[in-house]
Scaffold this motif. Structure first.
Motif, PDB file in Angstrom:
ATOM      1  N   HIS A  16       0.835  -1.191   0.000  1.00  0.00           N
ATOM      2  CA  HIS A  16       0.000   0.000   0.000  1.00  0.00           C
ATOM      3  C   HIS A  16       0.874   1.245   0.000  1.00  0.00           C
ATOM      4  O   HIS A  16       1.999   1.231   0.502  1.00  0.00           O
ATOM      5  CB  HIS A  16      -0.913   0.012   1.227  1.00  0.00           C
ATOM      6  CG  HIS A  16      -1.926  -1.081   1.220  1.00  0.00           C
ATOM      7  ND1 HIS A  16      -2.112  -1.947   2.282  1.00  0.00           N
ATOM      8  CD2 HIS A  16      -2.816  -1.480   0.267  1.00  0.00           C
ATOM      9  CE1 HIS A  16      -3.066  -2.801   1.997  1.00  0.00           C
ATOM     10  NE2 HIS A  16      -3.505  -2.544   0.777  1.00  0.00           N
ATOM     11  N   ALA A 235      -5.709 -11.019   2.760  1.00  0.00           N
ATOM     12  CA  ALA A 235      -5.415  -9.724   2.152  1.00  0.00           C
ATOM     13  C   ALA A 235      -6.695  -8.982   1.764  1.00  0.00           C
ATOM     14  O   ALA A 235      -7.695  -9.595   1.378  1.00  0.00           O
ATOM     15  CB  ALA A 235      -4.529  -9.907   0.921  1.00  0.00           C
ATOM     16  N   GLY A 236      -6.636  -7.658   1.872  1.00  0.00           N
ATOM     17  CA  GLY A 236      -7.728  -6.813   1.409  1.00  0.00           C
ATOM     18  C   GLY A 236      -9.042  -7.107   2.098  1.00  0.00           C
ATOM     19  O   GLY A 236      -9.111  -7.316   3.307  1.00  0.00           O
ATOM     20  N   ARG A 237     -10.106  -7.137   1.305  1.00  0.00           N
ATOM     21  CA  ARG A 237     -11.455  -7.299   1.870  1.00  0.00           C
ATOM     22  C   ARG A 237     -11.681  -8.672   2.480  1.00  0.00           C
ATOM     23  O   ARG A 237     -12.681  -8.896   3.171  1.00  0.00           O
ATOM     24  CB  ARG A 237     -12.508  -7.015   0.809  1.00  0.00           C
ATOM     25  CG  ARG A 237     -12.512  -7.960  -0.369  1.00  0.00           C
ATOM     26  CD  ARG A 237     -13.434  -7.431  -1.455  1.00  0.00           C
ATOM     27  NE  ARG A 237     -13.466  -8.242  -2.655  1.00  0.00           N
ATOM     28  CZ  ARG A 237     -14.351  -9.210  -2.883  1.00  0.00           C
ATOM     29  NH1 ARG A 237     -15.260  -9.501  -1.975  1.00  0.00           N
ATOM     30  NH2 ARG A 237     -14.321  -9.891  -4.007  1.00  0.00           N
ATOM     31  N   GLN A 239      -9.712 -10.001   4.713  1.00  0.00           N
ATOM     32  CA  GLN A 239      -8.917 -10.090   5.935  1.00  0.00           C
ATOM     33  C   GLN A 239      -9.656 -10.764   7.090  1.00  0.00           C
ATOM     34  O   GLN A 239      -9.236 -11.810   7.595  1.00  0.00           O
ATOM     35  CB  GLN A 239      -8.445  -8.695   6.367  1.00  0.00           C
ATOM     36  CG  GLN A 239      -7.567  -8.709   7.604  1.00  0.00           C
ATOM     37  CD  GLN A 239      -7.267  -7.307   8.115  1.00  0.00           C
ATOM     38  OE1 GLN A 239      -8.156  -6.615   8.613  1.00  0.00           O
ATOM     39  NE2 GLN A 239      -6.025  -6.875   7.986  1.00  0.00           N
ATOM     40  N   ASP A 259      -2.006  -5.454   5.399  1.00  0.00           N
ATOM     41  CA  ASP A 259      -2.823  -6.470   4.748  1.00  0.00           C
ATOM     42  C   ASP A 259      -4.144  -5.923   4.222  1.00  0.00           C
ATOM     43  O   ASP A 259      -4.640  -6.375   3.198  1.00  0.00           O
ATOM     44  CB  ASP A 259      -3.104  -7.618   5.723  1.00  0.00           C
ATOM     45  CG  ASP A 259      -1.818  -8.241   6.254  1.00  0.00           C
ATOM     46  OD1 ASP A 259      -0.797  -8.181   5.546  1.00  0.00           O
ATOM     47  OD2 ASP A 259      -1.842  -8.769   7.381  1.00  0.00           O
ATOM     48  N   SER A 260      -4.731  -4.971   4.929  1.00  0.00           N
ATOM     49  CA  SER A 260      -5.999  -4.375   4.502  1.00  0.00           C
ATOM     50  C   SER A 260      -6.103  -2.962   5.056  1.00  0.00           C
ATOM     51  O   SER A 260      -5.741  -2.717   6.210  1.00  0.00           O
ATOM     52  CB  SER A 260      -7.188  -5.197   4.994  1.00  0.00           C
ATOM     53  OG  SER A 260      -8.413  -4.544   4.682  1.00  0.00           O
ATOM     54  N   TYR A 262      -8.991  -1.498   5.386  1.00  0.00           N
ATOM     55  CA  TYR A 262     -10.376  -1.338   5.814  1.00  0.00           C
ATOM     56  C   TYR A 262     -10.665  -2.105   7.101  1.00  0.00           C
ATOM     57  O   TYR A 262     -10.027  -3.098   7.414  1.00  0.00           O
ATOM     58  CB  TYR A 262     -11.322  -1.798   4.703  1.00  0.00           C
ATOM     59  CG  TYR A 262     -11.349  -0.829   3.544  1.00  0.00           C
ATOM     60  CD1 TYR A 262     -12.308   0.165   3.460  1.00  0.00           C
ATOM     61  CD2 TYR A 262     -10.358  -0.883   2.566  1.00  0.00           C
ATOM     62  CE1 TYR A 262     -12.313   1.076   2.421  1.00  0.00           C
ATOM     63  CE2 TYR A 262     -10.340   0.031   1.513  1.00  0.00           C
ATOM     64  CZ  TYR A 262     -11.322   1.012   1.458  1.00  0.00           C
ATOM     65  OH  TYR A 262     -11.315   1.926   0.428  1.00  0.00           O
ATOM     66  N   GLN A 275      -8.124  -2.577  13.932  1.00  0.00           N
ATOM     67  CA  GLN A 275      -8.213  -3.938  13.390  1.00  0.00           C
ATOM     68  C   GLN A 275      -7.880  -4.976  14.454  1.00  0.00           C
ATOM     69  O   GLN A 275      -8.519  -6.028  14.528  1.00  0.00           O
ATOM     70  CB  GLN A 275      -7.286  -4.089  12.188  1.00  0.00           C
ATOM     71  CG  GLN A 275      -7.718  -3.283  10.966  1.00  0.00           C
ATOM     72  CD  GLN A 275      -6.869  -3.582   9.753  1.00  0.00           C
ATOM     73  OE1 GLN A 275      -5.848  -4.269   9.835  1.00  0.00           O
ATOM     74  NE2 GLN A 275      -7.271  -3.064   8.611  1.00  0.00           N
TER      75      GLN A 275
END
Length: 310
Positions: A16, A235-237, A239, A259-260, A262, A275
């Motif tokens: 990122h 990874a991403g959504r 996670q 890793d994410s 969001y 998170q």
């Protein structure tokens, strides 16, 4: 301690870039503050990449790692794991400088060369990049693989590990990586227990499907038997869903802005700690206990804070 879950928090990463989130830490102060907050929220391990504090560009500068590690140690007994992933185009010698100089309790060991693709994110953030390095860096992942040869792995196992006393967070993006790890364990180069991080949902690696988690776990059990501690990241959504599914199967978990970006669907995470707090809440709702840093050190066979070089 039996059955307790180690939460790892990966603070920054190299995939990122700063323009993707205003909350991605890259100044020294922000990395330290977010790391300490993540530890207070329940993380027993902090996974650290270095970034240029001026523009967030990935770096392997051991002086930056030293500032992070010392600043965190002054305020927390959390375990520091220094990433040897660096950034696209770095040599293995560059990527390992921080480990050689700081002798942390943990560092990452990528178990093979792979096409790690971040370039699809270019279209998503087009015309929003604040720094001139960001788009070319992401584009470079279309043509340049992350390189971790057998020679690189052997250098880490035969030289870096023995010289530093650092244990490895062995990153497996595919079942083939588990076979590589098993080979080196059979050669007597990897002491047990080895901390195995299985990774799902990155472009170029294994997809984010529950049956893949099951397959990776079965493969690791067959090859490594009781000589490993298993952890998982999504990874991403994917996670939270991936790590929750894996935790139910007995895995430790990893979250973090590497890793994410969001916290949930359409909800950008305002910190790494948010998170950690979310996955801790999920784990405790499942009647799973979270390991302290001291408990994680014992489970992973680490040398302890008194024996690091920072």
């Amino acid at each position: 301690m039996a059955g307790k879950v180690i939460i790892t928090c990966a603070l920054t990463g190299s995939g990122h870039t700063p323009s993707m989130s205003p909350y991605l830490p890259y100044t020294v102060g922000d990395v330290i503050d977010q790391g300490v907050a993540a530890a207070e929220a329940g993380a027993a391990v902090l996974h650290l990449h270095a970034r240029n504090p001026g523009d967030g560009r990935p770096s392997a500068d051991p002086a930056l790692f030293a500032q992070y590690a010392k600043g965190i140690r002054e305020r927390s007994d959390v375990i520091v794991s220094i990433s040897t992933g660096g950034g696209t185009g770095m040599s293995v010698e560059e990527r390992l400088r921080g480990v050689v100089e700081l002798k942390p309790e943990l560092c990452t060991l990528n178990l093979g060369t792979m096409n790690y693709g971040s370039f699809p994110m270019i279209d998503r953030y087009k015309d929003r990049f604040r720094y001139d390095w960001e788009e070319p860096y992401l584009e470079s992942t279309r043509a340049e693989p992350f390189v971790s040869t057998y020679a690189d792995i052997e250098y880490m196992l035969k030289v870096v590990g023995p010289q530093t006393g650092t244990r490895f967070e062995a990153e497996a993006y595919d079942t083939s990586h588990l076979y590589t790890l098993a080979y080196y364990m059979d050669q007597g180069l990897v002491p047990a227990p080895v901390f195995v991080q299985t990774i799902f949902g990155t472009m170029g690696g294994t997809g984010p499907d529950v049956d893949h988690i099951v397959h990776m776990k079965r493969t690791a059990d067959r090859l490594l038997e009781d000589a490993y501690q298993w952890s998982t990241l999504g990874a991403g959504r994917y996670q939270m869903g991936i790590v929750t599914a894996a935790a139910i199967m007995g895995s430790h978990v990893r979250v973090g802005l590497e890793d994410s970006l969001y916290l949930g669907k359409g909800q950008i995470a305002e910190s790494n700690a948010s998170q950690v707090a979310k996955i801790r809440g999920i784990l405790e709702a499942l009647s799973l206990e979270v390991a302290t840093p001291a408990e994680a050190r014992e489970m992973l066979g680490l040398k302890g804070l008194d024996n690091v070089g920072y």
